[in-house]
Write an enzyme that holds these catalytic residues in place. Sequence first.
Site, PDB file in Angstrom:
ATOM      1  CG  ASP A 102     -28.088  26.398  10.942  1.00 62.78           C
ATOM      2  OD1 ASP A 102     -28.010  26.086  12.132  1.00 62.78           O
ATOM      3  OD2 ASP A 102     -28.478  25.627  10.030  1.00 62.78           O
ATOM      4  CG  ASN A 110     -21.782  14.779  11.850  1.00 66.91           C
ATOM      5  OD1 ASN A 110     -20.602  14.891  11.526  1.00 66.91           O
ATOM      6  ND2 ASN A 110     -22.375  15.628  12.675  1.00 66.91           N
ATOM      7  CG  ASP A 119     -15.502  16.677  14.086  1.00 63.72           C
ATOM      8  OD1 ASP A 119     -16.686  16.990  14.343  1.00 63.72           O
ATOM      9  OD2 ASP A 119     -14.842  15.874  14.780  1.00 63.72           O
ATOM     10  CG  ASP A 145     -25.806  23.222  12.887  1.00 64.38           C
ATOM     11  OD1 ASP A 145     -26.192  23.793  13.930  1.00 64.38           O
ATOM     12  OD2 ASP A 145     -26.601  22.748  12.042  1.00 64.38           O
TER      13      ASP A 145
END
Length: 177
Positions: A102, A110, A119, A145
């Site tokens: 994770d 973000n 990204d 993620d």
Amino acid sequence: NEQLEKRRIGISSSYELTLKSSAGNLREVLVTATPRQNSEGVYNGTLAIFRDITERKQLEEKLRYQSSHDPMTGLYNRAYFDEILRQHDRETSPQTSIIIVDVDGLKEVNDQDGHRAGDQLIRKVAHLLVSSFRTRDMIARIGGDEFAILLFDTDESQLHQAILRLRHNLEEVNNGL
């Protein structure tokens, strides 16, 4: 020869071939072949229609790839990962391990730096995972993620070594930032 024998006994068929053009390019061709007989019913040749299906085959391959891969990372996607798990036979491959990864802080990246930066982080993690595991291991992006790695034919010691290798590679990447 097999197709010619079919024609000689009166059997029509369609089949695919790969041919090389005069320019050296490979072309996929669909052949529809029908035997021809003279008035006495004796085989005397074949009527064949050749259709260039190269573009169709390329499109099929592209669609097959897209159905099993994550477009951002090029890794396998969740649907393909789930299908491999469903097909996994514990009898023939009992020593299979799964590692779930994770990415911490993706939402913050973000929010602070934009989705393009998020990204890029996902792609970096994907690259890290590919460089950390064997080519026969299956690496998939199973969520925004989240990644999963299937390690086939892996005993507990090999799993431990794989985790240590991943941690080492992660530390190197983090220290290089």
